[in-house]
Design a protein around this motif. Structure first.
Motif, PDB file in Angstrom:
ATOM      1  N   ILE A  21       0.839  -1.202   0.000  1.00 46.30           N
ATOM      2  CA  ILE A  21       0.000   0.000   0.000  1.00 46.30           C
ATOM      3  C   ILE A  21       0.874   1.252   0.000  1.00 46.30           C
ATOM      4  O   ILE A  21       0.562   2.241  -0.676  1.00 46.30           O
ATOM      5  CB  ILE A  21      -0.953   0.001   1.210  1.00 46.30           C
ATOM      6  N   TYR A  23       3.874   1.474  -1.320  1.00 43.48           N
ATOM      7  CA  TYR A  23       4.375   1.577  -2.699  1.00 43.48           C
ATOM      8  C   TYR A  23       3.310   2.172  -3.618  1.00 43.48           C
ATOM      9  O   TYR A  23       3.599   3.022  -4.465  1.00 43.48           O
ATOM     10  CB  TYR A  23       4.801   0.215  -3.227  1.00 43.48           C
ATOM     11  N   PHE A  24       2.059   1.710  -3.458  1.00 42.63           N
ATOM     12  CA  PHE A  24       0.962   2.197  -4.288  1.00 42.63           C
ATOM     13  C   PHE A  24       0.769   3.699  -4.081  1.00 42.63           C
ATOM     14  O   PHE A  24       0.617   4.451  -5.050  1.00 42.63           O
ATOM     15  CB  PHE A  24      -0.315   1.427  -3.948  1.00 42.63           C
ATOM     16  N   GLN A  25       0.777   4.144  -2.831  1.00 48.78           N
ATOM     17  CA  GLN A  25       0.612   5.562  -2.531  1.00 48.78           C
ATOM     18  C   GLN A  25       1.751   6.393  -3.112  1.00 48.78           C
ATOM     19  O   GLN A  25       1.532   7.502  -3.614  1.00 48.78           O
ATOM     20  CB  GLN A  25       0.509   5.788  -1.015  1.00 48.78           C
ATOM     21  N   GLY A  27       3.428   5.586  -5.797  1.00 49.89           N
ATOM     22  CA  GLY A  27       3.148   5.613  -7.235  1.00 49.89           C
ATOM     23  C   GLY A  27       2.141   6.688  -7.583  1.00 49.89           C
ATOM     24  O   GLY A  27       2.321   7.448  -8.545  1.00 49.89           O
ATOM     25  N   TRP A  46       7.187   2.459  -8.488  1.00 51.91           N
ATOM     26  CA  TRP A  46       6.401   2.175  -7.288  1.00 51.91           C
ATOM     27  C   TRP A  46       5.163   1.356  -7.601  1.00 51.91           C
ATOM     28  O   TRP A  46       4.794   0.461  -6.837  1.00 51.91           O
ATOM     29  CB  TRP A  46       6.056   3.472  -6.560  1.00 51.91           C
ATOM     30  N   PHE A  47       4.507   1.612  -8.738  1.00 55.75           N
ATOM     31  CA  PHE A  47       3.363   0.782  -9.130  1.00 55.75           C
ATOM     32  C   PHE A  47       3.811  -0.649  -9.416  1.00 55.75           C
ATOM     33  O   PHE A  47       3.112  -1.601  -9.100  1.00 55.75           O
ATOM     34  CB  PHE A  47       2.652   1.358 -10.355  1.00 55.75           C
ATOM     35  N   ALA A  50       4.253  -2.246  -6.087  1.00 59.46           N
ATOM     36  CA  ALA A  50       2.941  -2.472  -5.475  1.00 59.46           C
ATOM     37  C   ALA A  50       2.237  -3.664  -6.129  1.00 59.46           C
ATOM     38  O   ALA A  50       1.641  -4.494  -5.437  1.00 59.46           O
ATOM     39  CB  ALA A  50       2.085  -1.215  -5.598  1.00 59.46           C
ATOM     40  N   ALA A  51       2.331  -3.755  -7.447  1.00 55.52           N
ATOM     41  CA  ALA A  51       1.723  -4.883  -8.151  1.00 55.52           C
ATOM     42  C   ALA A  51       2.372  -6.194  -7.719  1.00 55.52           C
ATOM     43  O   ALA A  51       1.689  -7.201  -7.491  1.00 55.52           O
ATOM     44  CB  ALA A  51       1.850  -4.698  -9.662  1.00 55.52           C
ATOM     45  N   VAL A  55      -1.104  -5.601  -4.697  1.00 52.33           N
ATOM     46  CA  VAL A  55      -2.080  -4.521  -4.515  1.00 52.33           C
ATOM     47  C   VAL A  55      -2.970  -4.435  -5.754  1.00 52.33           C
ATOM     48  O   VAL A  55      -2.479  -4.242  -6.869  1.00 52.33           O
ATOM     49  CB  VAL A  55      -1.374  -3.170  -4.255  1.00 52.33           C
ATOM     50  N   ALA A  58      -2.775  -1.790  -9.012  1.00 49.17           N
ATOM     51  CA  ALA A  58      -1.433  -1.268  -9.283  1.00 49.17           C
ATOM     52  C   ALA A  58      -0.960  -1.624 -10.693  1.00 49.17           C
ATOM     53  O   ALA A  58      -0.392  -0.779 -11.391  1.00 49.17           O
ATOM     54  CB  ALA A  58      -0.443  -1.771  -8.240  1.00 49.17           C
ATOM     55  N   ARG A  62       0.007   0.964 -13.670  1.00 46.67           N
ATOM     56  CA  ARG A  62       1.344   0.862 -14.274  1.00 46.67           C
ATOM     57  C   ARG A  62       1.217   0.750 -15.791  1.00 46.67           C
ATOM     58  O   ARG A  62       1.966   1.389 -16.535  1.00 46.67           O
ATOM     59  CB  ARG A  62       2.069  -0.354 -13.697  1.00 46.67           C
TER      60      ARG A  62
END
Length: 88
Positions: A21, A23-25, A27, A46-47, A50-51, A55, A58, A62
């Protein structure tokens, strides 16, 4: 006011941090320029992480971002993600 040495507190007491999460934020922040400079390479990195962490959404973001990037930018982002994994 009390001071606490974070390194002496067990992480479990603070609650688990879902790095996916985070990493997603990150991104989202880099993709939109929210609180950081707009940077598609960093956003893709970062996406990607996250993927990899599972997540939802993500990978789709991406993919959308990659459609706006050059092959060299994508390669740079993938290299940065691999380097991050190697360090952490």
């Amino acid at each position: 006011m009390a001071r606490y040495d974070i390194s002496s507190i067990e992480c479990g007491a603070l609650g688990a941090v879902d790095t996916g999460i985070v990493y997603f934020q990150l991104g989202l922040s880099y993709a939109t320029g929210r609180s950081v400079p707009l940077d598609r390479v960093s956003a893709h990195k970062w996406f990607n992480l996250a993927a990899r962490a599972g997540v939802a959404g993500a990978a789709g973001l991406r993919r959308e971002l990659a459609a706006e990037m050059t092959p060299d930018e994508i390669a740079l982002a993938q290299r940065a993600a691999r380097e991050h994994l190697g360090l952490h």
